[in-house]
Design a protein around this motif. Structure first.
Motif, PDB file in Angstrom:
ATOM      1  N   VAL A 195       0.915  -0.753  -0.180  1.00  0.00           N
ATOM      2  CA  VAL A 195      -0.240   0.114  -0.372  1.00  0.00           C
ATOM      3  C   VAL A 195       1.197   1.354   0.471  1.00  0.00           C
ATOM      4  CG1 VAL A 195      -2.164   0.971   1.300  1.00  0.00           C
ATOM      5  CG2 VAL A 195      -1.808  -1.219   1.228  1.00  0.00           C
ATOM      6  N   LYS A 196       0.713   1.888  -0.745  1.00  0.00           N
ATOM      7  CA  LYS A 196       2.030   3.428  -0.980  1.00  0.00           C
ATOM      8  C   LYS A 196       0.811   4.562  -1.319  1.00  0.00           C
ATOM      9  CE  LYS A 196       3.353   2.122  -5.594  1.00  0.00           C
ATOM     10  NZ  LYS A 196       4.404   1.839  -6.452  1.00  0.00           N
ATOM     11  N   ALA A 197       1.721   5.530  -1.712  1.00  0.00           N
ATOM     12  CA  ALA A 197       1.042   7.044  -2.310  1.00  0.00           C
ATOM     13  C   ALA A 197       1.700   6.836  -3.358  1.00  0.00           C
ATOM     14  CB  ALA A 197       0.769   8.167  -1.434  1.00  0.00           C
ATOM     15  N   THR A 198       0.521   7.101  -4.190  1.00  0.00           N
ATOM     16  CA  THR A 198       1.634   7.839  -5.927  1.00  0.00           C
ATOM     17  C   THR A 198       1.009   8.158  -6.691  1.00  0.00           C
ATOM     18  OG1 THR A 198       2.483   5.613  -7.982  1.00  0.00           O
ATOM     19  CG2 THR A 198       0.822   5.655  -7.222  1.00  0.00           C
ATOM     20  N   GLN A 199       1.144   8.376  -8.288  1.00  0.00           N
ATOM     21  CA  GLN A 199       0.693   9.248  -8.615  1.00  0.00           C
ATOM     22  C   GLN A 199       0.584   8.379 -10.165  1.00  0.00           C
ATOM     23  OE1 GLN A 199       2.940  13.168 -10.393  1.00  0.00           O
ATOM     24  NE2 GLN A 199       1.959  13.350  -8.371  1.00  0.00           N
ATOM     25  N   ILE A 200      -0.366   8.847 -10.967  1.00  0.00           N
ATOM     26  CA  ILE A 200      -1.311   7.911 -12.087  1.00  0.00           C
ATOM     27  C   ILE A 200      -1.598   9.468 -12.895  1.00  0.00           C
ATOM     28  CG2 ILE A 200      -2.921   6.690 -12.843  1.00  0.00           C
ATOM     29  CD1 ILE A 200      -2.634   4.724 -10.331  1.00  0.00           C
ATOM     30  N   ASN A 201      -1.017   9.274 -13.770  1.00  0.00           N
ATOM     31  CA  ASN A 201      -1.787  10.872 -14.741  1.00  0.00           C
ATOM     32  C   ASN A 201      -1.734  11.761 -14.485  1.00  0.00           C
ATOM     33  OD1 ASN A 201      -2.494   8.817 -16.921  1.00  0.00           O
ATOM     34  ND2 ASN A 201      -4.142   8.198 -16.781  1.00  0.00           N
ATOM     35  N   ARG A 202      -0.372  12.045 -13.456  1.00  0.00           N
ATOM     36  CA  ARG A 202      -0.283  13.455 -12.701  1.00  0.00           C
ATOM     37  C   ARG A 202      -1.617  13.847 -11.892  1.00  0.00           C
ATOM     38  NH1 ARG A 202       1.060  18.216 -16.584  1.00  0.00           N
ATOM     39  NH2 ARG A 202       0.979  18.473 -14.598  1.00  0.00           N
ATOM     40  N   ARG A 203      -2.392  13.139 -11.182  1.00  0.00           N
ATOM     41  CA  ARG A 203      -3.307  13.137 -10.290  1.00  0.00           C
ATOM     42  C   ARG A 203      -3.154  11.763  -8.909  1.00  0.00           C
ATOM     43  NH1 ARG A 203      -6.600  16.025 -11.801  1.00  0.00           N
ATOM     44  NH2 ARG A 203      -7.344  16.629 -13.847  1.00  0.00           N
ATOM     45  N   ASN A 204      -2.821  12.788  -6.952  1.00  0.00           N
ATOM     46  CA  ASN A 204      -2.105  12.108  -6.640  1.00  0.00           C
ATOM     47  C   ASN A 204      -2.965  10.610  -6.241  1.00  0.00           C
ATOM     48  OD1 ASN A 204      -0.352  12.679  -6.587  1.00  0.00           O
ATOM     49  ND2 ASN A 204      -0.392  14.816  -4.423  1.00  0.00           N
ATOM     50  N   TYR A 205      -2.511   9.425  -5.831  1.00  0.00           N
ATOM     51  CA  TYR A 205      -3.561   8.632  -5.717  1.00  0.00           C
ATOM     52  C   TYR A 205      -2.668   7.412  -4.469  1.00  0.00           C
ATOM     53  CZ  TYR A 205      -6.607   7.995  -9.291  1.00  0.00           C
ATOM     54  OH  TYR A 205      -7.402   8.591 -10.362  1.00  0.00           O
ATOM     55  N   VAL A 206      -3.793   6.916  -3.865  1.00  0.00           N
ATOM     56  CA  VAL A 206      -3.575   5.590  -2.388  1.00  0.00           C
ATOM     57  C   VAL A 206      -3.433   4.176  -3.389  1.00  0.00           C
ATOM     58  CG1 VAL A 206      -3.441   4.825  -0.420  1.00  0.00           C
ATOM     59  CG2 VAL A 206      -3.045   6.752  -0.486  1.00  0.00           C
ATOM     60  N   THR A 207      -2.745   3.845  -3.473  1.00  0.00           N
ATOM     61  CA  THR A 207      -2.786   2.459  -4.143  1.00  0.00           C
ATOM     62  C   THR A 207      -2.571   0.744  -3.368  1.00  0.00           C
ATOM     63  OG1 THR A 207      -0.809   2.071  -4.917  1.00  0.00           O
ATOM     64  CG2 THR A 207      -2.240   3.496  -6.663  1.00  0.00           C
ATOM     65  N   ALA A 208      -3.725  -0.201  -3.102  1.00  0.00           N
ATOM     66  CA  ALA A 208      -3.849  -1.235  -2.541  1.00  0.00           C
ATOM     67  C   ALA A 208      -3.230  -2.258  -3.759  1.00  0.00           C
ATOM     68  CB  ALA A 208      -4.738  -1.451  -1.845  1.00  0.00           C
ATOM     69  N   ASN A 209      -1.993  -2.843  -3.941  1.00  0.00           N
ATOM     70  CA  ASN A 209      -1.871  -3.969  -4.743  1.00  0.00           C
ATOM     71  C   ASN A 209      -2.870  -5.270  -4.627  1.00  0.00           C
ATOM     72  OD1 ASN A 209       0.308  -6.661  -5.455  1.00  0.00           O
ATOM     73  ND2 ASN A 209       0.103  -5.710  -6.666  1.00  0.00           N
ATOM     74  N   LEU A 210      -3.517  -5.593  -4.956  1.00  0.00           N
ATOM     75  CA  LEU A 210      -4.599  -7.413  -5.205  1.00  0.00           C
ATOM     76  C   LEU A 210      -4.122  -7.912  -5.962  1.00  0.00           C
ATOM     77  CD1 LEU A 210      -7.412  -5.378  -4.346  1.00  0.00           C
ATOM     78  CD2 LEU A 210      -6.356  -6.035  -3.196  1.00  0.00           C
ATOM     79  N   GLN A 211      -3.752  -8.980  -4.683  1.00  0.00           N
ATOM     80  CA  GLN A 211      -3.429 -10.745  -6.006  1.00  0.00           C
ATOM     81  C   GLN A 211      -4.212 -11.581  -5.622  1.00  0.00           C
ATOM     82  OE1 GLN A 211      -0.345 -12.518  -3.835  1.00  0.00           O
ATOM     83  NE2 GLN A 211       0.802 -13.084  -5.904  1.00  0.00           N
ATOM     84  N   ASN A 212      -4.129 -12.331  -6.898  1.00  0.00           N
ATOM     85  CA  ASN A 212      -5.317 -14.007  -7.260  1.00  0.00           C
ATOM     86  C   ASN A 212      -3.813 -14.705  -7.075  1.00  0.00           C
ATOM     87  OD1 ASN A 212      -6.947 -15.633  -7.577  1.00  0.00           O
ATOM     88  ND2 ASN A 212      -7.520 -14.753  -9.290  1.00  0.00           N
ATOM     89  N   PRO A 213      -3.802 -15.089  -6.187  1.00  0.00           N
ATOM     90  CA  PRO A 213      -3.094 -16.921  -5.916  1.00  0.00           C
ATOM     91  C   PRO A 213      -3.276 -17.309  -7.292  1.00  0.00           C
ATOM     92  CG  PRO A 213      -3.254 -15.901  -3.692  1.00  0.00           C
ATOM     93  CD  PRO A 213      -4.126 -15.051  -4.862  1.00  0.00           C
ATOM     94  N   GLN A 214      -4.522 -17.809  -6.737  1.00  0.00           N
ATOM     95  CA  GLN A 214      -4.845 -18.926  -7.231  1.00  0.00           C
ATOM     96  C   GLN A 214      -5.252 -19.220  -9.321  1.00  0.00           C
ATOM     97  OE1 GLN A 214      -4.913 -21.665  -5.179  1.00  0.00           O
ATOM     98  NE2 GLN A 214      -4.203 -20.650  -3.542  1.00  0.00           N
ATOM     99  N   PRO A 215      -5.696 -20.550  -9.731  1.00  0.00           N
ATOM    100  CA  PRO A 215      -4.990 -20.516 -10.701  1.00  0.00           C
ATOM    101  C   PRO A 215      -7.144 -20.624 -11.263  1.00  0.00           C
ATOM    102  CG  PRO A 215      -5.025 -22.758  -9.911  1.00  0.00           C
ATOM    103  CD  PRO A 215      -4.507 -21.638  -8.828  1.00  0.00           C
ATOM    104  N   GLY A 216      -7.743 -19.860 -10.693  1.00  0.00           N
ATOM    105  CA  GLY A 216      -9.196 -19.535 -10.858  1.00  0.00           C
ATOM    106  C   GLY A 216      -9.696 -17.956 -10.743  1.00  0.00           C
ATOM    107  N   ILE A 217     -10.607 -18.073 -12.597  1.00  0.00           N
ATOM    108  CA  ILE A 217     -10.757 -16.329 -12.795  1.00  0.00           C
ATOM    109  C   ILE A 217     -11.754 -16.162 -11.333  1.00  0.00           C
ATOM    110  CG2 ILE A 217     -12.144 -15.346 -13.687  1.00  0.00           C
ATOM    111  CD1 ILE A 217     -11.990 -17.634 -16.170  1.00  0.00           C
ATOM    112  N   MET A 218     -11.399 -14.624 -10.921  1.00  0.00           N
ATOM    113  CA  MET A 218     -12.417 -13.962  -9.758  1.00  0.00           C
ATOM    114  C   MET A 218     -13.258 -12.864 -10.859  1.00  0.00           C
ATOM    115  SD  MET A 218     -10.919 -11.747  -7.052  1.00  0.00           S
ATOM    116  CE  MET A 218      -9.886 -13.122  -6.851  1.00  0.00           C
ATOM    117  N   GLN A 219     -14.525 -13.473 -11.027  1.00  0.00           N
ATOM    118  CA  GLN A 219     -15.142 -12.887 -11.661  1.00  0.00           C
ATOM    119  C   GLN A 219     -16.455 -11.539 -10.287  1.00  0.00           C
ATOM    120  OE1 GLN A 219     -17.136 -16.021 -13.807  1.00  0.00           O
ATOM    121  NE2 GLN A 219     -16.330 -15.285 -15.739  1.00  0.00           N
ATOM    122  N   LYS A 220     -17.060 -10.711 -11.723  1.00  0.00           N
ATOM    123  CA  LYS A 220     -18.235 -10.064 -10.142  1.00  0.00           C
ATOM    124  C   LYS A 220     -17.377  -9.254  -9.030  1.00  0.00           C
ATOM    125  CE  LYS A 220     -21.885 -11.835 -12.643  1.00  0.00           C
ATOM    126  NZ  LYS A 220     -23.855 -12.629 -12.194  1.00  0.00           N
TER     127      LYS A 220
END
Length: 346
Positions: A195-220
């Motif tokens: 979780v960190k503060a960063t910039q996307i397209n010159r706008r400030n964001y806090v981003t949270a890296n989310l991971q799906n570590p399993q060989p299954g699709i996550m939907q909805k």
């Protein structure tokens, strides 16, 4: 009058006809179509992409057909890409060399031995079959391998022009490619990483890296996140997004925009809840925004748009209305006074 109604009816019918033809015209403007030749081991007959039931150590040749509907020869690039999750929370088949998640043990690049990257030329008003071959590992794999056949038209060489800006359109098709060896469903999972503060397209964001570590699709997938100061209950910024998905063994950065807030350096807490189907995940993570990070971000950030002052607009509108009413009243009095003077003169 009757002629006017006839003209109005004719114009309405012409407009309806134009709207009806628009989707067809847009489809024709692409200039080509792509379809998959589905093999006998297609285990879902209701879809038009590759959804295959395979076996360990199996080798198979697959094919797609590119139909060039234009009046001139066209070139295409065909690649077999690993499915990843982009930062919009969308399963993405377009990245030729994506950054792969560490949890991915066997991917598209490991099993396709032929035709994973081709350049194809198709004559005008003709079609061509493109083949590619995969070989599954000898050891049975749980879950699924997900990728896509990505076909992109190569734009024609631009003619010499004195214009400083040239825009060329390139259209692409993606055909899904899902391989599985077992009918047993592997459920996706979610983990929260950096979780960190960063910039996307010159706008400030806090981003949270989310991971799906399993060989299954996550939907909805729905994610609801908020940020507070450390040891505080007051929400500073928040973001909710639904209708997302995650590819197997992939990760993405969920962004929480600062908006008009200017987060100073300090300690913060992220509260994040994610839901997909019957699964729910909840995370709480403390993180720090360093003073150097704030200074770096503020050097390049776009100034947030100022919210319009609706009360000021309402007050101005009321003032204008009052002035118009006064002017109208004065004109009315002046006119009637003139009329009275005319009567007295008589």
């Amino acid at each position: 009058m009757k002629r006017g109604w006839q003209l109005l009816l004719a114009l309405s019918l012409a407009l309806v006809g134009l709207i009806w033809q628009m989707p067809m015209a847009l489809a024709d403007s692409v200039g080509y179509t792509v379809r998959a030749e589905l093999p006998s081991n297609q285990d879902d007959k209701q879809v038009n992409y590759f959804a295959l039931r395979v076996k360990p150590d199996q080798t198979q040749e697959l094919a797609i057909v590119i139909n060039n509907t234009s009046d001139r020869q066209q070139k295409y690039v065909v690649s077999i890409n690993q499915a990843v999750t982009n930062d919009n929370g969308v399963i993405d088949y377009s990245q030729v060399k994506p950054k792969l998640d560490p949890s991915l043990k066997v991917g598209i690049q490991d099993i396709f031995t032929k035709g994973s990257d081709q350049k194809v030329t198709v004559a005008a008003n003709a079609q061509k079959k493109v083949t590619f071959t995969y070989t599954m590992p000898a050891k049975e794999l749980p879950g699924i391998i997900l990728g896509g056949v990505y076909v992109e038209q190569v734009p024609a060489a631009a003619k010499h022009t004195t214009a400083k800006i040239m825009i060329q359109n390139a259209f692409a098709y993606a055909i899904g490619l899902r391989l599985r060896e077992s009918t047993r469903t592997v459920l996706p999972d979610m983990r929260l990483h950096e979780v960190k503060a960063t910039q996307i397209n010159r706008r400030n964001y806090v981003t949270a890296n989310l991971q799906n570590p399993q060989p299954g699709i996550m939907q909805k997938l729905t994610v609801n996140a908020r940020v507070t100061k450390f040891d505080s209950v007051k929400t500073l910024i928040r973001q909710q997004q639904s209708g997302m998905g995650m590819a197997p063994n992939s990760n993405f950065n969920f962004g929480i925009p600062w908006g008009n807030q200017n987060l100073p350096a300090g300690q913060y807490t992220l509260y994040l809840t994610a839901k997909a189907g019957s699964q729910t995940w909840q995370f709480t993570r403390n993180f720090t925004i360093a003073d150097q990070t704030v200074k770096r971000l503020n050097k390049t950030v776009l100034a947030p748009a100022k919210r319009p002052n609706y009360w000021l607009y309402a007050a101005l509108a009321l003032l204008i209305a009052i002035l118009l009413a006064i002017i109208g009243y004065l004109l009315y009095r002046s006119r009637h006074r003139d009329d009275d003077d005319d009567v007295d003169d008589e």
